[in-house]
Design a protein around this motif. Structure first.
Motif, PDB file in Angstrom:
ATOM      1  N   VAL A  63       0.886  -0.960   0.041  1.00  0.00           N
ATOM      2  CA  VAL A  63      -0.096   0.144   0.049  1.00  0.00           C
ATOM      3  C   VAL A  63       1.006   1.100   0.040  1.00  0.00           C
ATOM      4  O   VAL A  63       0.453   2.333  -0.627  1.00  0.00           O
ATOM      5  CB  VAL A  63      -1.054  -0.088   1.042  1.00  0.00           C
ATOM      6  N   ILE A  64       2.133   1.289   0.516  1.00  0.00           N
ATOM      7  CA  ILE A  64       3.181   2.626   0.614  1.00  0.00           C
ATOM      8  C   ILE A  64       3.751   2.393  -0.628  1.00  0.00           C
ATOM      9  O   ILE A  64       4.712   1.399  -0.834  1.00  0.00           O
ATOM     10  CB  ILE A  64       3.890   2.443   1.847  1.00  0.00           C
ATOM     11  N   LEU A  65       3.860   3.227  -1.760  1.00  0.00           N
ATOM     12  CA  LEU A  65       4.422   3.227  -2.808  1.00  0.00           C
ATOM     13  C   LEU A  65       5.819   3.163  -2.599  1.00  0.00           C
ATOM     14  O   LEU A  65       6.320   1.890  -3.441  1.00  0.00           O
ATOM     15  CB  LEU A  65       4.163   4.776  -3.493  1.00  0.00           C
ATOM     16  N   PRO A  66       6.660   3.631  -1.938  1.00  0.00           N
ATOM     17  CA  PRO A  66       8.021   3.345  -1.722  1.00  0.00           C
ATOM     18  C   PRO A  66       8.295   1.926  -1.353  1.00  0.00           C
ATOM     19  O   PRO A  66       9.146   0.986  -2.103  1.00  0.00           O
ATOM     20  CB  PRO A  66       8.874   4.283  -0.784  1.00  0.00           C
ATOM     21  N   LEU A  69       7.617  -0.224  -4.550  1.00  0.00           N
ATOM     22  CA  LEU A  69       8.828  -0.065  -5.465  1.00  0.00           C
ATOM     23  C   LEU A  69      10.057  -0.698  -5.072  1.00  0.00           C
ATOM     24  O   LEU A  69      10.627  -1.502  -5.753  1.00  0.00           O
ATOM     25  CB  LEU A  69       8.806   1.579  -5.962  1.00  0.00           C
ATOM     26  N   LEU A  70      10.289  -0.945  -3.705  1.00  0.00           N
ATOM     27  CA  LEU A  70      11.558  -1.410  -3.184  1.00  0.00           C
ATOM     28  C   LEU A  70      11.326  -2.720  -2.832  1.00  0.00           C
ATOM     29  O   LEU A  70      12.194  -3.432  -2.614  1.00  0.00           O
ATOM     30  CB  LEU A  70      11.893  -0.606  -1.926  1.00  0.00           C
ATOM     31  N   LYS A  71      10.102  -3.229  -2.790  1.00  0.00           N
ATOM     32  CA  LYS A  71       9.668  -4.594  -2.851  1.00  0.00           C
ATOM     33  C   LYS A  71      10.147  -5.106  -1.190  1.00  0.00           C
ATOM     34  O   LYS A  71      10.537  -6.393  -1.025  1.00  0.00           O
ATOM     35  CB  LYS A  71      10.434  -5.687  -3.743  1.00  0.00           C
ATOM     36  N   GLU A  72      10.142  -4.160  -0.402  1.00  0.00           N
ATOM     37  CA  GLU A  72      10.309  -4.411   1.195  1.00  0.00           C
ATOM     38  C   GLU A  72       9.513  -3.274   2.065  1.00  0.00           C
ATOM     39  O   GLU A  72       9.435  -2.185   1.339  1.00  0.00           O
ATOM     40  CB  GLU A  72      11.695  -4.782   1.178  1.00  0.00           C
ATOM     41  N   ASN A  73       9.414  -3.511   3.183  1.00  0.00           N
ATOM     42  CA  ASN A  73       8.944  -2.422   3.982  1.00  0.00           C
ATOM     43  C   ASN A  73       9.915  -1.466   4.638  1.00  0.00           C
ATOM     44  O   ASN A  73      10.443  -1.977   5.831  1.00  0.00           O
ATOM     45  CB  ASN A  73       7.860  -3.149   5.139  1.00  0.00           C
ATOM     46  N   VAL A  74      10.298  -0.677   4.049  1.00  0.00           N
ATOM     47  CA  VAL A  74      11.219   0.236   4.334  1.00  0.00           C
ATOM     48  C   VAL A  74      10.693   1.532   5.154  1.00  0.00           C
ATOM     49  O   VAL A  74      11.202   2.190   6.134  1.00  0.00           O
ATOM     50  CB  VAL A  74      12.250   0.859   3.393  1.00  0.00           C
ATOM     51  N   VAL A  75       9.579   2.024   4.763  1.00  0.00           N
ATOM     52  CA  VAL A  75       8.698   3.220   5.337  1.00  0.00           C
ATOM     53  C   VAL A  75       7.820   2.429   6.169  1.00  0.00           C
ATOM     54  O   VAL A  75       6.735   1.831   5.807  1.00  0.00           O
ATOM     55  CB  VAL A  75       8.179   4.083   4.231  1.00  0.00           C
ATOM     56  N   PRO A  76       7.768   2.718   7.522  1.00  0.00           N
ATOM     57  CA  PRO A  76       7.058   2.184   8.401  1.00  0.00           C
ATOM     58  C   PRO A  76       5.605   2.597   8.129  1.00  0.00           C
ATOM     59  O   PRO A  76       5.439   4.053   8.028  1.00  0.00           O
ATOM     60  CB  PRO A  76       7.401   2.662   9.779  1.00  0.00           C
ATOM     61  N   PHE A  77       4.515   1.802   8.418  1.00  0.00           N
ATOM     62  CA  PHE A  77       3.081   2.089   8.091  1.00  0.00           C
ATOM     63  C   PHE A  77       2.399   2.080   9.358  1.00  0.00           C
ATOM     64  O   PHE A  77       2.115   0.745   9.790  1.00  0.00           O
ATOM     65  CB  PHE A  77       2.594   1.606   6.858  1.00  0.00           C
ATOM     66  N   LEU A  78       1.730   2.870   9.904  1.00  0.00           N
ATOM     67  CA  LEU A  78       0.950   2.958  10.936  1.00  0.00           C
ATOM     68  C   LEU A  78      -0.523   3.214  10.720  1.00  0.00           C
ATOM     69  O   LEU A  78      -0.706   4.093  10.269  1.00  0.00           O
ATOM     70  CB  LEU A  78       1.445   4.041  12.351  1.00  0.00           C
ATOM     71  N   PHE A  79      -1.382   1.950  10.538  1.00  0.00           N
ATOM     72  CA  PHE A  79      -2.436   2.053  10.217  1.00  0.00           C
ATOM     73  C   PHE A  79      -3.468   1.787  11.645  1.00  0.00           C
ATOM     74  O   PHE A  79      -3.312   0.909  12.445  1.00  0.00           O
ATOM     75  CB  PHE A  79      -2.919   0.909   9.001  1.00  0.00           C
ATOM     76  N   GLN A  80      -4.588   2.424  11.482  1.00  0.00           N
ATOM     77  CA  GLN A  80      -5.828   2.574  12.617  1.00  0.00           C
ATOM     78  C   GLN A  80      -5.007   2.383  14.122  1.00  0.00           C
ATOM     79  O   GLN A  80      -4.627   3.641  14.508  1.00  0.00           O
ATOM     80  CB  GLN A  80      -6.640   1.533  12.288  1.00  0.00           C
TER      81      GLN A  80
END
Length: 144
Positions: A63-66, A69-80
Motif C-alpha cells: 500500500v505504501i508506494l516506496p 517499488l523497493l519490494k520491502e517494508n522500508v517506510v513504517p506504516f501505522l494504520f488505525q
C-alpha cells in the motif's frame, strides 16, 4: 526538543530540503519524501467501517508506494490502532538516534527507485519544482 512543522500540500518541496524526518499521510507524498531521502513514517487512520473494508481489499504489504517499488517494508506504516503517538514516537526516536544510518539508507532507497524507474539519466532530476508531475512520470515510466 526538535522543531515540528505541519505542512499542507503547498510549497512543500522547498520545506523538504530542510526536513530531517517526516510523518506523512499515506499517499504519493511518501514516495516524494523517499525521493528527497527523508526518513519517513506513513500513517493513516479512518473510521471503523472504512478500515474494515480496507483490510479486506488492500494488500498492506504494497500500500505504501516506496515499499511497493523497493519490494520491502522500508517506510513504517501505522494504520488505525497502530497510528498513535506512542508508535510514532518510538519510530521517530529511532530515526533521530540513528539519523546518519537512516540518511544513508534513504539515499540508497531514492537511488534504487530512480535507477529502476529509468529516471537517473534524465536531464531533469530537480525535485524542487514540478515534483508532482515528475513523480507521476516516474510511476508511469516504471519498468519491472
Amino acid at each position: 526538543s526538535y522543531p515540528v512543522e505541519v505542512i499542507i500540500l503547498e510549497d512543500n518541496y522547498e520545506i523538504f530540503k530542510h526536513a530531517s524526518v517526516a510523518i506523512a499521510c499515506s499517499g504519493t507524498v511518501t514516495l516524494e519524501l523517499v525521493l528527497f531521502k527523508i526518513p519517513t513514517i506513513a500513517v493513516y487512520k479512518t473510521d471503523f467501517i472504512s478500515a474494515l473494508i480496507g483490510r479486506m481489499l488492500v494488500n498492506f504489504e504494497n500500500v505504501i508506494l516506496p515499499n511497493f517499488l523497493l519490494k520491502e517494508n522500508v517506510v513504517p506504516f501505522l494504520f488505525q490502532e497502530k497510528c498513535n503517538y506512542i508508535q510514532m514516537q518510538k519510530i521517530l526516536i529511532n530515526f533521530i538516534k540513528n539519523i546518519e544510518n537512516q540518511n544513508k539508507l534513504y539515499e540508497n532507497y531514492s537511488k534504487y527507485i530512480l535507477k529502476n524507474m529509468s529516471y537517473l539519466n534524465s536531464k531533469s532530476t530537480n525535485f524542487t519544482s514540478n515534483s508532482g508531475k515528475m513523480v507521476i512520470n516516474l510511476i508511469n515510466n516504471y519498468k519491472r
